[in-house]
Design a protein around this motif. Structure first.
Motif, mmCIF file in Angstrom:
data_model
loop_
_atom_site.group_PDB
_atom_site.id
_atom_site.type_symbol
_atom_site.label_atom_id
_atom_site.label_comp_id
_atom_site.label_asym_id
_atom_site.label_seq_id
_atom_site.Cartn_x
_atom_site.Cartn_y
_atom_site.Cartn_z
ATOM 1 N N THR A 226 0.827 -1.209 0.000
ATOM 2 C CA THR A 226 0.000 0.000 0.000
ATOM 3 C C THR A 226 0.860 1.257 0.000
ATOM 4 N N VAL A 227 1.890 1.287 0.841
ATOM 5 C CA VAL A 227 2.798 2.440 0.874
ATOM 6 C C VAL A 227 3.459 2.629 -0.487
ATOM 7 N N LEU A 228 3.865 1.517 -1.104
ATOM 8 C CA LEU A 228 4.494 1.586 -2.423
ATOM 9 C C LEU A 228 3.505 2.084 -3.474
ATOM 10 N N THR A 229 2.267 1.631 -3.402
ATOM 11 C CA THR A 229 1.245 2.062 -4.354
ATOM 12 C C THR A 229 0.904 3.530 -4.177
ATOM 13 N N ILE A 230 0.813 3.979 -2.926
ATOM 14 C CA ILE A 230 0.541 5.400 -2.652
ATOM 15 C C ILE A 230 1.634 6.275 -3.264
ATOM 16 N N SER A 231 2.876 5.870 -3.084
ATOM 17 C CA SER A 231 3.987 6.630 -3.664
ATOM 18 C C SER A 231 3.933 6.599 -5.188
ATOM 19 N N SER A 232 3.549 5.458 -5.753
ATOM 20 C CA SER A 232 3.451 5.342 -7.215
ATOM 21 C C SER A 232 2.371 6.261 -7.768
ATOM 22 N N LEU A 233 1.214 6.290 -7.096
ATOM 23 C CA LEU A 233 0.129 7.156 -7.546
ATOM 24 C C LEU A 233 0.507 8.631 -7.420
ATOM 25 N N SER A 234 1.189 8.987 -6.342
ATOM 26 C CA SER A 234 1.642 10.367 -6.184
ATOM 27 C C SER A 234 2.669 10.724 -7.250
ATOM 28 N N PHE A 235 3.483 9.759 -7.622
ATOM 29 C CA PHE A 235 4.525 10.008 -8.632
ATOM 30 C C PHE A 235 3.915 10.332 -9.994
ATOM 31 N N ILE A 236 2.794 9.681 -10.337
ATOM 32 C CA ILE A 236 2.176 9.929 -11.642
ATOM 33 C C ILE A 236 1.099 11.013 -11.564
ATOM 34 N N GLY A 237 0.978 11.671 -10.414
ATOM 35 C CA GLY A 237 0.074 12.802 -10.296
ATOM 36 C C GLY A 237 -1.337 12.470 -9.885
ATOM 37 N N LEU A 238 -1.565 11.266 -9.326
ATOM 38 C CA LEU A 238 -2.903 10.868 -8.909
ATOM 39 C C LEU A 238 -3.013 10.656 -7.402
ATOM 40 N N GLY A 239 -1.974 11.021 -6.683
ATOM 41 C CA GLY A 239 -1.972 10.796 -5.239
ATOM 42 C C GLY A 239 -2.055 12.097 -4.473
ATOM 43 N N VAL A 240 -1.134 12.263 -3.544
ATOM 44 C CA VAL A 240 -1.097 13.485 -2.719
ATOM 45 C C VAL A 240 -0.612 14.640 -3.584
ATOM 46 N N PRO A 241 -1.385 15.718 -3.684
ATOM 47 C CA PRO A 241 -0.992 16.830 -4.566
ATOM 48 C C PRO A 241 0.166 17.630 -3.996
ATOM 49 N N THR A 242 1.016 18.125 -4.884
ATOM 50 C CA THR A 242 2.090 19.032 -4.476
ATOM 51 C C THR A 242 1.476 20.352 -4.019
ATOM 52 N N PRO A 243 2.053 21.062 -3.039
ATOM 53 C CA PRO A 243 3.386 20.893 -2.448
ATOM 54 C C PRO A 243 3.407 20.022 -1.200
ATOM 55 N N GLN A 244 2.342 19.280 -0.909
ATOM 56 C CA GLN A 244 2.360 18.412 0.265
ATOM 57 C C GLN A 244 3.462 17.363 0.101
ATOM 58 N N PRO A 245 4.262 17.128 1.135
ATOM 59 C CA PRO A 245 5.509 16.375 0.976
ATOM 60 C C PRO A 245 5.380 14.861 1.140
ATOM 61 N N GLU A 246 4.542 14.228 0.368
ATOM 62 C CA GLU A 246 4.528 12.757 0.362
ATOM 63 C C GLU A 246 5.733 12.277 -0.444
ATOM 64 N N TRP A 247 6.305 11.131 -0.070
ATOM 65 C CA TRP A 247 7.547 10.687 -0.703
ATOM 66 C C TRP A 247 7.418 10.535 -2.215
ATOM 67 N N GLY A 248 6.298 9.980 -2.693
ATOM 68 C CA GLY A 248 6.093 9.850 -4.132
ATOM 69 C C GLY A 248 5.967 11.195 -4.812
ATOM 70 N N THR A 249 5.324 12.155 -4.136
ATOM 71 C CA THR A 249 5.202 13.502 -4.681
ATOM 72 C C THR A 249 6.569 14.174 -4.777
ATOM 73 N N ILE A 250 7.405 13.954 -3.771
ATOM 74 C CA ILE A 250 8.768 14.511 -3.799
ATOM 75 C C ILE A 250 9.544 13.948 -4.981
ATOM 76 N N LEU A 251 9.415 12.653 -5.222
ATOM 77 C CA LEU A 251 10.065 12.039 -6.378
ATOM 78 C C LEU A 251 9.569 12.657 -7.674
ATOM 79 N N SER A 252 8.263 12.844 -7.773
ATOM 80 C CA SER A 252 7.682 13.405 -8.987
ATOM 81 C C SER A 252 8.152 14.837 -9.224
#
Length: 296
Positions: A226-252
């Motif tokens: 689940t943590v990996l999926t959350i980061s993946s979704l944030s990385f492709i722009g479907l998870g936690v929106p920027t500028p909130q600092p989720e790890w996948g969002t930071i990668l994106s």
């Protein structure tokens, strides 16, 4: 009569304590599982105490004259293209990633346990209907289902929590159902039913406590995915929106700078890697510790 009842309660409590001690004894023999538990505890301490470690203002504070500073004594993890402190963003990112992972697992566990217990306990058409629906949901990969739900509901923390909870429910339903089917014919269940105990009380009081082992193992292993999926979704722009600092969002946010400033993607990637490995190690250790075949 009161003394007899109290003695029975004391015996049950002593038995539960001995079982917990036995599980912990087998668990701590697995050094890798203990290491995973220590890592996860450290991550949760960091996530809970993030406001004490660094104020949230540091997460969003921008300074163009401090852009792309490499890791140093002043900025431990460097700064990004907007001059934001990467250390602050990683620390607060643990708060987002772990809270979303734990929250979605708790929701799916509660709902999945109740549905699976009802399905396995009653059987018949209820069981058939529920399981056919679960089969349909299980045919869809977890990440794909989460993407579809987030795309339909829209980007956001709450919608992401709903998507991750819904995509993991079928796993818990099937595990609880199979465990309940193996238990519902036991003598103590029949005795409770003969005494006039209601079905809900039997499920809540006698069935679910005896299937807690497989549920815990599945929850721990699923949390890593689940943590990996959350980061993946944030990385492709479907998870936690920027500028909130989720790890996948930071990668994106920093993927365009990967070639020239690799620390911007390496550090959040390591954070995701450590959390996923720790959860998998704990899941493997719990699976071995709770396995009846290994008790002797």
């Amino acid at each position: 009569m009161t003394d007899i009842a109290n003695s029975k309660v004391n015996k049950v409590e002593i038995k539960k304590r001995s079982q917990l001690k036995s599980v912990w004894f087998r668990y701590k023999k697995n050094k890798m599982a203990v290491a995973g538990l220590i890592l996860l505890i450290i991550l949760f301490i960091i996530a809970v105490s993030a406001p004490l470690i660094v104020p949230y203002e540091k997460v969003v504070e921008q300074s163009m004259k401090h852009r792309f500073i490499k890791p140093s004594s002043e900025y431990w993890f460097g700064t990004d293209e907007y001059g934001r402190d990467m250390f602050a963003r990683i620390i607060w990112g643990a708060r987002y990633s772990l809270s979303l992972g734990v929250g979605s697992i708790i929701i799916s566990l509660i709902f999945g346990a109740l549905v699976g217990a009802v399905s396995g306990y009653y059987g018949g058409r209820i069981d058939s209907t529920i399981m056919r629906l679960m089969d349909v949901l299980l045919a869809i990969p977890q990440t794909l289902m989460a993407i579809c739900i987030v795309a339909a509901l829209g980007q956001g923390v709450f919608n992401l929590l709903v998507a991750m909870s819904a995509s993991t429910v079928p796993k818990f339903v099937r595990i609880v159902r199979s465990s309940v089917i193996s238990l519902k014919g036991e003598e103590y269940i029949e005795a409770a039913r003969a005494c006039g105990t209601g079905d809900f009380r039997i499920i809540y009081k006698h069935v679910l406590p005896n299937v807690i082992g497989p549920i815990i193992v599945q929850a721990t292993i699923t949390m890593a995915l689940t943590v990996l999926t959350i980061s993946s979704l944030s990385f492709i722009g479907l998870g936690v929106p920027t500028p909130q600092p989720e790890w996948g969002t930071i990668l994106s946010d920093n993927k365009a700078q990967m070639r020239y400033y690799p620390y911007l993607t390496t550090i959040p990637g390591i954070a995701i890697l450590i959390s996923v490995i720790a959860m998998n190690l704990i899941g493997d250790g719990l699976r071995d510790a709770l396995d009846p075949k290994l008790k002797n």
